[in-house]
Scaffold this active site. Structure first.
Site, mmCIF file in Angstrom:
data_model
loop_
_atom_site.group_PDB
_atom_site.id
_atom_site.type_symbol
_atom_site.label_atom_id
_atom_site.label_comp_id
_atom_site.label_asym_id
_atom_site.label_seq_id
_atom_site.Cartn_x
_atom_site.Cartn_y
_atom_site.Cartn_z
ATOM 1 N N HIS A 191 -2.522 -4.270 -4.246
ATOM 2 C CA HIS A 191 -1.620 -4.659 -3.206
ATOM 3 C C HIS A 191 -1.615 -4.225 -1.614
ATOM 4 O O HIS A 191 -1.283 -4.860 -0.851
ATOM 5 C CB HIS A 191 -0.350 -4.310 -3.902
ATOM 6 C CG HIS A 191 -0.177 -5.467 -5.013
ATOM 7 N ND1 HIS A 191 0.161 -5.004 -6.136
ATOM 8 C CD2 HIS A 191 0.103 -6.778 -4.820
ATOM 9 C CE1 HIS A 191 0.314 -6.162 -6.891
ATOM 10 N NE2 HIS A 191 0.211 -7.170 -6.225
ATOM 11 N N ARG A 298 5.961 -13.473 -1.893
ATOM 12 C CA ARG A 298 6.043 -12.107 -2.658
ATOM 13 C C ARG A 298 7.434 -11.323 -2.163
ATOM 14 O O ARG A 298 7.373 -10.481 -1.460
ATOM 15 C CB ARG A 298 4.850 -11.106 -2.626
ATOM 16 C CG ARG A 298 3.473 -11.860 -2.993
ATOM 17 C CD ARG A 298 2.465 -10.904 -2.860
ATOM 18 N NE ARG A 298 1.255 -11.006 -3.772
ATOM 19 C CZ ARG A 298 0.273 -11.556 -3.017
ATOM 20 N NH1 ARG A 298 -0.007 -11.748 -1.792
ATOM 21 N NH2 ARG A 298 -0.929 -11.853 -3.936
ATOM 22 N N ARG A 334 8.686 -16.507 -5.588
ATOM 23 C CA ARG A 334 8.429 -15.752 -6.716
ATOM 24 C C ARG A 334 9.573 -14.522 -7.106
ATOM 25 O O ARG A 334 9.716 -14.040 -5.830
ATOM 26 C CB ARG A 334 6.955 -15.185 -6.761
ATOM 27 C CG ARG A 334 6.820 -14.455 -8.101
ATOM 28 C CD ARG A 334 5.331 -13.937 -8.328
ATOM 29 N NE ARG A 334 5.230 -12.802 -7.273
ATOM 30 C CZ ARG A 334 4.139 -12.266 -7.208
ATOM 31 N NH1 ARG A 334 2.947 -12.658 -7.681
ATOM 32 N NH2 ARG A 334 3.943 -11.145 -6.185
ATOM 33 N N GLU A 433 -1.189 -15.547 -15.079
ATOM 34 C CA GLU A 433 -1.777 -14.574 -14.617
ATOM 35 C C GLU A 433 -2.046 -13.765 -15.912
ATOM 36 O O GLU A 433 -2.388 -12.489 -15.612
ATOM 37 C CB GLU A 433 -1.041 -14.094 -13.487
ATOM 38 C CG GLU A 433 0.119 -13.816 -13.696
ATOM 39 C CD GLU A 433 0.739 -13.026 -12.311
ATOM 40 O OE1 GLU A 433 -0.030 -12.661 -11.438
ATOM 41 O OE2 GLU A 433 2.162 -12.682 -12.332
ATOM 42 N N ASN A 456 -5.595 -12.699 -9.451
ATOM 43 C CA ASN A 456 -5.738 -11.324 -9.074
ATOM 44 C C ASN A 456 -5.334 -10.747 -10.432
ATOM 45 O O ASN A 456 -6.236 -9.604 -10.820
ATOM 46 C CB ASN A 456 -4.752 -10.762 -8.249
ATOM 47 C CG ASN A 456 -5.025 -11.470 -6.518
ATOM 48 O OD1 ASN A 456 -6.005 -12.050 -6.506
ATOM 49 N ND2 ASN A 456 -3.869 -11.382 -5.755
ATOM 50 N N ASP A 457 -4.282 -10.927 -11.107
ATOM 51 C CA ASP A 457 -4.139 -10.316 -12.338
ATOM 52 C C ASP A 457 -4.819 -10.913 -13.400
ATOM 53 O O ASP A 457 -5.262 -10.097 -14.396
ATOM 54 C CB ASP A 457 -2.617 -10.510 -12.567
ATOM 55 C CG ASP A 457 -1.821 -9.337 -12.023
ATOM 56 O OD1 ASP A 457 -2.265 -8.152 -11.943
ATOM 57 O OD2 ASP A 457 -0.628 -9.534 -11.148
ATOM 58 N N ARG A 467 -7.523 -3.740 -11.160
ATOM 59 C CA ARG A 467 -7.792 -4.486 -9.845
ATOM 60 C C ARG A 467 -7.722 -3.441 -8.582
ATOM 61 O O ARG A 467 -8.127 -3.768 -7.587
ATOM 62 C CB ARG A 467 -6.919 -5.622 -9.563
ATOM 63 C CG ARG A 467 -5.349 -5.091 -9.537
ATOM 64 C CD ARG A 467 -4.446 -6.277 -9.797
ATOM 65 N NE ARG A 467 -4.060 -6.911 -8.394
ATOM 66 C CZ ARG A 467 -3.134 -7.591 -8.053
ATOM 67 N NH1 ARG A 467 -2.450 -8.163 -9.204
ATOM 68 N NH2 ARG A 467 -2.766 -7.988 -6.960
ATOM 69 N N CYS A 504 -3.248 -18.903 -6.726
ATOM 70 C CA CYS A 504 -2.873 -18.264 -5.453
ATOM 71 C C CYS A 504 -3.307 -16.794 -5.515
ATOM 72 O O CYS A 504 -2.846 -15.796 -4.709
ATOM 73 C CB CYS A 504 -1.176 -18.131 -5.402
ATOM 74 S SG CYS A 504 -0.309 -17.259 -6.833
HETATM 75 C C1 PEP Z 1 -2.110 -12.752 -8.748
HETATM 76 O O1 PEP Z 1 -1.922 -11.840 -9.822
HETATM 77 O O2 PEP Z 1 -2.998 -13.509 -8.524
HETATM 78 C C2 PEP Z 1 -1.194 -12.940 -7.675
HETATM 79 C C3 PEP Z 1 -1.123 -13.689 -6.843
HETATM 80 O O3 PEP Z 1 -0.161 -12.167 -7.757
HETATM 81 P P1 PEP Z 1 0.081 -10.438 -7.123
HETATM 82 O O4 PEP Z 1 -1.515 -10.335 -6.565
HETATM 83 O O5 PEP Z 1 1.052 -10.453 -6.298
HETATM 84 O O6 PEP Z 1 -0.083 -9.542 -8.375
HETATM 85 MG MG MG Z 2 -0.024 -11.166 -10.034
#
Ligand code: PEP
Ligand code: MG
Length: 580
Positions: A191, A298, A334, A433, A456-457, A467, A504
């Site tokens: 993040h 977010r 979200r 995710e 991402n997750d 990550r 996303c």
């Molecule tokens: C993701 O996990 O792809 C996502 C967009 O959420 P975050 O990056 O806030 O975990």
């Molecule tokens: Mg995520």
């Protein structure tokens, strides 16, 4: 000149003097004092050494009775370094000959000391690097007291060099004079990295031991394109980078021409390019870059800003600000994705051993119903102002989704009873995710209003790769064949069911994946606002048939390397000047 490799997480080039934060966030600028103040700095240094020796002596005695002699002995080494005259003399000389401040001279001497151990190829002695850092921190604490300088109020441009950077400190850099960031640890999808990219600050993470190589005031180049950090560049390198910086700015300026053009393929198939935002102020950024709406807000970043639970009214105002700024364009809010590397872990006295698999996201909300309900009320109230969708993160089961919807209905009933206006028809969807949600997508699409793929997750959980950990970042890849296939399945399932599907995760904003994702059938991309123009440019150059062919070929490969090489070659043909 020294060149160190890392992982570029936010593009661009920054050139400025370094500010070094150690692990406790002390900022040690290169500072000289007037000749008449040199004596005072030496006195400060002497007091810091004496207080450190006293403090350490007391702590060691306590430890030896509590933890045994062996543990206490480790700190005898610290005491030895602090009480023998060698180090103290060295720092004093740095102050006296260069008029350096006591803090800067200490930081400089300790970094030199650290480097001596780093050069020794013996794991037992490598441990000493950590000890030296500890001693430095102790001395600086006594020199600086509690007066940490605030990064938000720097007087001149700087590159921030630090061992680690939490999202909460990263969030303060947006309007500061920090031009670039280079961090010892961290991965591409953490993040902190996402925030740095959102703020457009060129950044490189995972540059092992960087902060030990740099002293405050060193000239540093952060090359957020080629994964490098250059310390004390020579004249030729500096000139070359100044040129590159200019060229990079020109490319960005040219992309601005695309702002008012529609996001569509060369043969006219429409796309929605949406923005991911963390702060209400970024909504304007989305419009500046020609975005079609907000695909991911977010909201948990409200916690970082206010350093505590935001009230219903504070949230209502933040959501309303975003919705109004979007002026009729859609906004997907979200619910809090707290836990993992965000806020609650950082603050918790009782840290989870494995926070990425712990009490995060919807799990946290469903355990903290008061917090969750307040948020839902605020969203429902603000949703009267525009086209708003509500999204739950990290869903793994239908039961979780149903439970979250039940709480939403409770919140609606309460608002109804209280006579407070709200949006009765808000559309509710989920982030896909986790592998569980992706594999069970066929069941979810019968109940959810929409789906957004959070790669991402998804990549992290599908490949079992943290990550945010630079040690395994070579395994973290959206181009893994398993990732491609699971994304393809989710898109196909949603299309068949007529459920809207966006993506996303960070890959939505990477030109490397644009043709692939469009060819797989994705029509809604949500990304950092900064990435919108380039993705738009690429889509407008390609016909659908071509992108479908690219996707089909990419899906046929067995290894991640083949996928990356193929996509890179295809993308380079269209964007020869861009770093891909
Ligand atoms: C993701 O996990 O792809 C996502 C967009 O959420 P975050 O990056 O806030 O975990
Ligand atoms: Mg995520």
């Amino acid at each position: 000149m020294e060149i160190l490799r890392g992982i570029a997480v936010s593009p661009g080039i920054a050139i400025a003097e370094a500010i070094v934060l150690d692990a406790e966030d002390y900022r040690i600028p290169q500072r000289t004092v007037a000749p008449e103040d040199v004596e005072q700095q030496v006195a400060i240094l002497d007091r810091a050494f004496e207080s450190s020796v006293d403090e350490l002596g007391r702590q060691r005695d306590g430890w030896s009775s509590e933890l045994g002699q062996e543990t206490a002995d480790i700190f005898n080494w610290h005491l030895g370094v602090l009480s023998t005259p060698q180090l103290r003399t060295q720092v004093t000389e740095l102050i006296e000959t260069n008029s350096f401040s006591a803090a800067y001279a200490t930081s400089l001497a300790m970094r030199r000391f650290q480097r001596r151990f780093q050069k020794i190829d013996d794991p037992a002695l490598a441990e000493r690097v950590r000890d030296v850092r500890d001693i430095e921190r102790r001395l600086l604490r006594h020199i600086l007291g509690e007066t940490r300088e605030d990064l938000a109020h720097l007087s001149r441009p700087a590159v921030l060099v630090t061992h680690e950077l939490t999202p909460s400190v990263a969030a303060t850099l947006g309007s500061s004079k920090v031009m670039g960031v280079a961090i010892d640890v961290g991965g591409p999808a953490s993040h902190t990295s996402i925030l740095l990219r959102a703020m457009g600050i060129p950044s490189v993470v995972g540059v092992t031991d960087l902060s030990a190589h740099v002293s405050g005031g060193d000239l540093v180049i952060v090359d957020g394109v080629n994964d490098m950090v250059i310390i004390a560049p020579d004249a030729a390198t500096l000139m070359q980078y100044r040129d590159q910086q200019k060229r990079y700015r020109q490319i960005r300026e040219k992309l601005a021409d695309l702002r008012d053009l529609p996001a569509e393929s060369h043969d006219g198939v429409p796309f929605k390019l949406l923005a991911n935002v963390e702060f209400p102020s970024e909504a304007a950024h989305c419009i500046e870059e020609g975005g079609d709406g907000i695909g991911l807000y977010r909201t948990e970043f409200l916690y970082l800003k206010d350093r505590g639970a935001p009230t219903e009214d504070q949230q209502y105002e933040a959501y309303r600000e975003v919705i109004r700024a979007m002026d009729g364009r859609p906004v997907t809010i979200r619910t809090f994705d707290l836990g993992a590397d965000k806020y609650t872990q950082e603050k918790s006295a009782d840290r989870e051993p494995n926070p990425m698999l712990g009490l995060r996201s919807i799990r946290y909300s469903l355990q903290q119903l008061d917090i969750f309900k307040i948020q839902l009320r605020a969203v429902l109230r603000a949703a009267t102002e525009g086209e708003v969708r509500l999204m739950f993160p990290l869903i793994i089961s239908l039961m979780e989704f149903r439970q979250a919807k039940m709480i939403l209905h409770d919140a609606m009933e309460d608002l109804e009873d209280e006579g407070i206006p709200f949006n009765h028809d808000i559309e509710v969807g989920i982030m896909v995710e986790t592998p569980a949600a992706a594999i069970q997508c066929r069941d979810f699409v019968r109940e959810v209003g929409f789906v957004s793929i959070g790669t991402n997750d998804l990549v992290q959980y599908l490949l079992a790769v943290d990550r945010g950990n630079e040690r395994v970042s070579q395994f973290y890849s959206s181009a893994h064949p398993a990732v491609l296939r699971i994304i393809h399945d989710v898109i196909k399932t949603c299309r068949k069911a007529g459920v809207s599907c966006s993506l996303c995760g960070e890959m939505a904003g990477q030109p490397l994946y644009t043709m692939l994702l469009a060819g797989l059938g994705l029509r809604e991309f949500s990304m950092g606002p900064h990435d919108i123009p380039e993705v738009k440019k690429l889509l407008r150059m390609c016909k659908m048939k071509h992108m479908e062919r690219v996707a089909k070929r990419a899906l046929s490969f067995e290894t991640e390397r083949q996928v990356v090489n193929y996509l890179r070659a295809q993308t380079r043909k269209l964007l020869p000047d861009d770093p891909i």
